[in-house]
Design a protein around this motif. Sequence first.
Motif, PDB file in Angstrom:
ATOM      1  N   THR A  32       0.853  -1.203   0.000  1.00 45.72           N
ATOM      2  CA  THR A  32       0.000   0.000   0.000  1.00 45.72           C
ATOM      3  C   THR A  32       0.882   1.244   0.000  1.00 45.72           C
ATOM      4  OG1 THR A  32      -1.509  -1.234   1.432  1.00 45.72           O
ATOM      5  CG2 THR A  32      -1.969   1.100   1.142  1.00 45.72           C
ATOM      6  N   GLN A  33       1.950   1.208   0.773  1.00 43.37           N
ATOM      7  CA  GLN A  33       2.844   2.365   0.858  1.00 43.37           C
ATOM      8  C   GLN A  33       3.490   2.649  -0.500  1.00 43.37           C
ATOM      9  OE1 GLN A  33       5.231   1.016   4.179  1.00 43.37           O
ATOM     10  NE2 GLN A  33       3.816   1.918   5.667  1.00 43.37           N
ATOM     11  N   ALA A  34       3.894   1.585  -1.179  1.00 36.29           N
ATOM     12  CA  ALA A  34       4.498   1.771  -2.504  1.00 36.29           C
ATOM     13  C   ALA A  34       3.465   2.336  -3.482  1.00 36.29           C
ATOM     14  CB  ALA A  34       5.051   0.444  -3.013  1.00 36.29           C
ATOM     15  N   LEU A  35       2.253   1.800  -3.406  1.00 39.74           N
ATOM     16  CA  LEU A  35       1.176   2.236  -4.302  1.00 39.74           C
ATOM     17  C   LEU A  35       0.870   3.726  -4.094  1.00 39.74           C
ATOM     18  CD1 LEU A  35      -0.602   0.422  -6.185  1.00 39.74           C
ATOM     19  CD2 LEU A  35      -2.283   0.333  -4.340  1.00 39.74           C
ATOM     20  N   LEU A  36       0.761   4.128  -2.839  1.00 38.50           N
ATOM     21  CA  LEU A  36       0.403   5.523  -2.546  1.00 38.50           C
ATOM     22  C   LEU A  36       1.564   6.476  -2.791  1.00 38.50           C
ATOM     23  CD1 LEU A  36      -1.791   5.248   0.688  1.00 38.50           C
ATOM     24  CD2 LEU A  36      -2.504   5.439  -1.684  1.00 38.50           C
ATOM     25  N   SER A  37       2.772   5.982  -2.609  1.00 37.32           N
ATOM     26  CA  SER A  37       3.911   6.889  -2.779  1.00 37.32           C
ATOM     27  C   SER A  37       4.065   7.324  -4.232  1.00 37.32           C
ATOM     28  CB  SER A  37       5.199   6.247  -2.276  1.00 37.32           C
ATOM     29  OG  SER A  37       5.689   5.333  -3.230  1.00 37.32           O
ATOM     30  N   ALA A  38       3.394   6.593  -5.147  1.00 36.49           N
ATOM     31  CA  ALA A  38       3.440   6.988  -6.564  1.00 36.49           C
ATOM     32  C   ALA A  38       2.639   8.270  -6.789  1.00 36.49           C
ATOM     33  CB  ALA A  38       2.897   5.862  -7.427  1.00 36.49           C
ATOM     34  N   VAL A  39       1.762   8.630  -5.841  1.00 32.98           N
ATOM     35  CA  VAL A  39       0.976   9.861  -5.941  1.00 32.98           C
ATOM     36  C   VAL A  39       1.175  10.650  -4.644  1.00 32.98           C
ATOM     37  CG1 VAL A  39      -1.260  10.704  -6.782  1.00 32.98           C
ATOM     38  CG2 VAL A  39      -0.778   8.260  -6.860  1.00 32.98           C
ATOM     39  N   PRO A  40       2.362  11.254  -4.463  1.00 35.64           N
ATOM     40  CA  PRO A  40       2.696  11.865  -3.173  1.00 35.64           C
ATOM     41  C   PRO A  40       1.691  12.916  -2.714  1.00 35.64           C
ATOM     42  CG  PRO A  40       4.485  12.145  -4.772  1.00 35.64           C
ATOM     43  CD  PRO A  40       3.410  11.377  -5.452  1.00 35.64           C
ATOM     44  N   SER A  41       1.035  13.582  -3.663  1.00 41.40           N
ATOM     45  CA  SER A  41       0.098  14.633  -3.263  1.00 41.40           C
ATOM     46  C   SER A  41      -1.066  14.070  -2.451  1.00 41.40           C
ATOM     47  CB  SER A  41      -0.449  15.339  -4.497  1.00 41.40           C
ATOM     48  OG  SER A  41      -1.089  14.388  -5.321  1.00 41.40           O
ATOM     49  N   LEU A  42      -1.288  12.766  -2.571  1.00 36.46           N
ATOM     50  CA  LEU A  42      -2.412  12.163  -1.851  1.00 36.46           C
ATOM     51  C   LEU A  42      -2.039  11.746  -0.438  1.00 36.46           C
ATOM     52  CD1 LEU A  42      -3.898   9.861  -4.618  1.00 36.46           C
ATOM     53  CD2 LEU A  42      -4.786  12.013  -3.786  1.00 36.46           C
ATOM     54  N   LEU A  43      -0.756  11.596  -0.212  1.00 38.21           N
ATOM     55  CA  LEU A  43      -0.322  11.152   1.104  1.00 38.21           C
ATOM     56  C   LEU A  43      -0.302  12.345   2.046  1.00 38.21           C
ATOM     57  CD1 LEU A  43       2.554   8.637   0.390  1.00 38.21           C
ATOM     58  CD2 LEU A  43       0.500   8.189   1.724  1.00 38.21           C
ATOM     59  N   GLY A  86       0.621  12.258   5.171  1.00 35.89           N
ATOM     60  CA  GLY A  86       1.662  12.165   6.187  1.00 35.89           C
ATOM     61  C   GLY A  86       2.916  12.915   5.755  1.00 35.89           C
ATOM     62  N   ARG A  87       4.014  12.672   6.463  1.00 35.07           N
ATOM     63  CA  ARG A  87       5.237  13.424   6.160  1.00 35.07           C
ATOM     64  C   ARG A  87       6.006  12.846   4.981  1.00 35.07           C
ATOM     65  NH1 ARG A  87       8.223  13.057  11.491  1.00 35.07           N
ATOM     66  NH2 ARG A  87       6.464  11.800  12.083  1.00 35.07           N
ATOM     67  N   HIS A  88       5.756  11.573   4.695  1.00 31.17           N
ATOM     68  CA  HIS A  88       6.567  10.895   3.688  1.00 31.17           C
ATOM     69  C   HIS A  88       6.211  11.349   2.276  1.00 31.17           C
ATOM     70  CE1 HIS A  88       9.206   7.524   2.619  1.00 31.17           C
ATOM     71  NE2 HIS A  88       8.538   7.596   1.488  1.00 31.17           N
ATOM     72  N   THR A  89       7.190  11.762   1.532  1.00 32.68           N
ATOM     73  CA  THR A  89       6.897  12.214   0.171  1.00 32.68           C
ATOM     74  C   THR A  89       7.717  11.493  -0.889  1.00 32.68           C
ATOM     75  OG1 THR A  89       8.482  13.972   0.468  1.00 32.68           O
ATOM     76  CG2 THR A  89       6.164  14.564   0.770  1.00 32.68           C
ATOM     77  N   GLU A  90       8.664  10.645  -0.442  1.00 32.94           N
ATOM     78  CA  GLU A  90       9.525  10.001  -1.437  1.00 32.94           C
ATOM     79  C   GLU A  90       8.821   8.831  -2.115  1.00 32.94           C
ATOM     80  OE1 GLU A  90      13.952  10.154   0.342  1.00 32.94           O
ATOM     81  OE2 GLU A  90      12.363   9.425   1.637  1.00 32.94           O
ATOM     82  N   ARG A  91       9.097   8.647  -3.364  1.00 33.63           N
ATOM     83  CA  ARG A  91       8.538   7.517  -4.110  1.00 33.63           C
ATOM     84  C   ARG A  91       9.205   6.228  -3.654  1.00 33.63           C
ATOM     85  NH1 ARG A  91       6.539   6.505  -9.672  1.00 33.63           N
ATOM     86  NH2 ARG A  91       5.906   4.328  -9.482  1.00 33.63           N
ATOM     87  N   ILE A  92       8.396   5.232  -3.321  1.00 35.66           N
ATOM     88  CA  ILE A  92       8.945   3.929  -2.958  1.00 35.66           C
ATOM     89  C   ILE A  92       8.908   3.056  -4.193  1.00 35.66           C
ATOM     90  CG2 ILE A  92       8.655   1.909  -1.492  1.00 35.66           C
ATOM     91  CD1 ILE A  92       6.986   3.735   0.391  1.00 35.66           C
ATOM     92  N   ARG A  93      10.058   2.627  -4.623  1.00 33.77           N
ATOM     93  CA  ARG A  93      10.081   1.786  -5.824  1.00 33.77           C
ATOM     94  C   ARG A  93      10.319   0.346  -5.410  1.00 33.77           C
ATOM     95  NH1 ARG A  93      10.130   5.311  -9.972  1.00 33.77           N
ATOM     96  NH2 ARG A  93      10.898   7.373  -9.444  1.00 33.77           N
ATOM     97  N   ARG A 134       9.317  -8.831  -3.226  1.00 28.23           N
ATOM     98  CA  ARG A 134       9.433  -7.418  -3.632  1.00 28.23           C
ATOM     99  C   ARG A 134       9.491  -6.496  -2.418  1.00 28.23           C
ATOM    100  NH1 ARG A 134       4.695  -6.274  -7.788  1.00 28.23           N
ATOM    101  NH2 ARG A 134       6.111  -4.794  -8.746  1.00 28.23           N
ATOM    102  N   CYS A 135       9.319  -7.068  -1.235  1.00 25.87           N
ATOM    103  CA  CYS A 135       9.170  -6.236  -0.043  1.00 25.87           C
ATOM    104  C   CYS A 135      10.489  -5.566   0.348  1.00 25.87           C
ATOM    105  CB  CYS A 135       8.667  -7.100   1.112  1.00 25.87           C
ATOM    106  SG  CYS A 135       8.307  -6.129   2.586  1.00 25.87           S
ATOM    107  N   PHE A 136      10.404  -4.336   0.887  1.00 24.56           N
ATOM    108  CA  PHE A 136      11.619  -3.629   1.298  1.00 24.56           C
ATOM    109  C   PHE A 136      11.899  -3.753   2.790  1.00 24.56           C
ATOM    110  CE2 PHE A 136       8.028  -0.795   0.530  1.00 24.56           C
ATOM    111  CZ  PHE A 136       7.791  -0.272   1.798  1.00 24.56           C
ATOM    112  N   ASP A 172       6.750   6.962   7.961  1.00 22.91           N
ATOM    113  CA  ASP A 172       7.938   7.699   8.389  1.00 22.91           C
ATOM    114  C   ASP A 172       8.840   6.863   9.297  1.00 22.91           C
ATOM    115  OD1 ASP A 172       5.951   7.760  10.198  1.00 22.91           O
ATOM    116  OD2 ASP A 172       6.054   9.906  10.638  1.00 22.91           O
ATOM    117  N   ARG A 173       8.363   5.654   9.683  1.00 22.55           N
ATOM    118  CA  ARG A 173       9.249   4.766  10.426  1.00 22.55           C
ATOM    119  C   ARG A 173       9.542   3.494   9.636  1.00 22.55           C
ATOM    120  NH1 ARG A 173       7.202   2.575  14.683  1.00 22.55           N
ATOM    121  NH2 ARG A 173       5.179   3.534  14.933  1.00 22.55           N
ATOM    122  N   ALA A 174       9.186   3.522   8.347  1.00 23.58           N
ATOM    123  CA  ALA A 174       9.254   2.289   7.572  1.00 23.58           C
ATOM    124  C   ALA A 174      10.670   1.973   7.081  1.00 23.58           C
ATOM    125  CB  ALA A 174       8.314   2.366   6.374  1.00 23.58           C
ATOM    126  N   GLY A 175      11.616   2.895   7.281  1.00 24.60           N
ATOM    127  CA  GLY A 175      12.975   2.627   6.856  1.00 24.60           C
ATOM    128  C   GLY A 175      13.082   2.516   5.348  1.00 24.60           C
TER     129      GLY A 175
END
Length: 342
Positions: free
Chosen positions: A262-273, A275-282, A301-303, A336-339
């Motif tokens: 879910t985090q990877a999916l949402l990080s592709a559209v940072p404007s929707l998140l 929270g503080r996290h804005t970086e794209r998770i690939r 595929r998990c990080f 923001d704590r997902a490393g």
Amino acid sequence: MSSAVTTRPRSPAEPLLAVAGLSKRYPIATDFFGRPTAWLPAVDDVSLEIRRGETLALVGESGSGKSTLARLILRLIPATAGTIRFDGQNVLAARGKRLLAFRQQAQIIFQDPFESLDPRMKGAAIVGEGMDHLDLGKDARRQRVAELLNLVHLPADAADRFPHEFSGGQRQRLSIARALAVDPSFIVADEPVSALDVSMQSQVLNLMRELQDRLGLTYLFISHDMSVVRHVADRVAVMYLGRVVEIAPADELFTNPLHPYTQALLSAVPSLLTGRHTERIRVTGEAEPLGGEAACRFANRCFRPLEVCRRRVPPLTPIAGNPDHLVACFNPAPLDRAGVVA
Ligand SMILES: Nc1ncnc2c1ncn2[C@@H]1O[C@H](COP(=O)(O)OP(=O)(O)OP(=O)(O)O)[C@@H](O)[C@H]1O
Ligand code: SF4
Ligand SMILES: [Mg+2]
């Protein structure tokens, strides 16, 4: 005109739809004698509820099983395992009148109305198709078609036009009118605005919202577009390779996604998140659709995998303090704590 499936009194708190352990697998390889030797678990042990009057969005990448789950729920394809209860009734056991009543109560709207509308039929015939069994007289039928066209904000002359004489958005309105003709309570919308340009999208979405309020409709809304989902959903279920990996109220999911997918999916559209996290998770690696093994489907595929992730399937479980937020992960963590390394 309404034809409820059930006759017993219901509590409004009872979900309109509840599926449990629902699975669909397709044979993808056979031996010399034609016996299946490998299976694709298109939908794998899915359990979820849809509450009366809500919009549950179903998201996930292509091939994750969204349409298959929708078809199973509508009984358009047989299930391999599991149960479906709709308005207190066992859908998979329904026959005869009960099955007919269910088919009226639960309608579907497809992505491309051009493909789902008969090009040789005019608007009135398309919308009126579902009313055949009602035995309405000619005038009553014409009147009802006019009401439905008005309800979806189509002009009266839409009754006399063929599908190719409508714009894309108008065609989708027409297919919504057709779905509403049998007075359903539940609508599955499978990518209903994906084929439309952005201005048409918001018009159709606003119409769907308006109809939901006026008619008390319940929606299962399938989309790969998270901006659209943010706009329409009350709750969101995230699918990955046939399984629901996270389900939560929409605000909670967008502010506090916990599953790595879910985090990877949402990080592709940072404007929707929010929270503080804005970086794209690939995420790297391919989705591996073959199931059967006791492991998290996302493990390759998990990080932030743990050792247990390759030995057991994570069950979908409520998080501490929020029974409405469920996640299927052995190592759920806020963004923001997902490393995460972008
Ligand atoms: N009739 C079928 N026979 C074999 N495999 C199938 C069949 N229908 C679907 N599948 C497979 O099941 C998986 C789930 O497909 P499904 O269409 O439900 O995905 P989806 O999430 O709706 O994807 P999309 O976003 O592209 O519409 C895919 O791997 C697909 O190839
Ligand atoms: S269960 Fe393990 S591998 Fe699967 S998503 Fe969670 S942390 Fe990653
Ligand atoms: Mg699909």
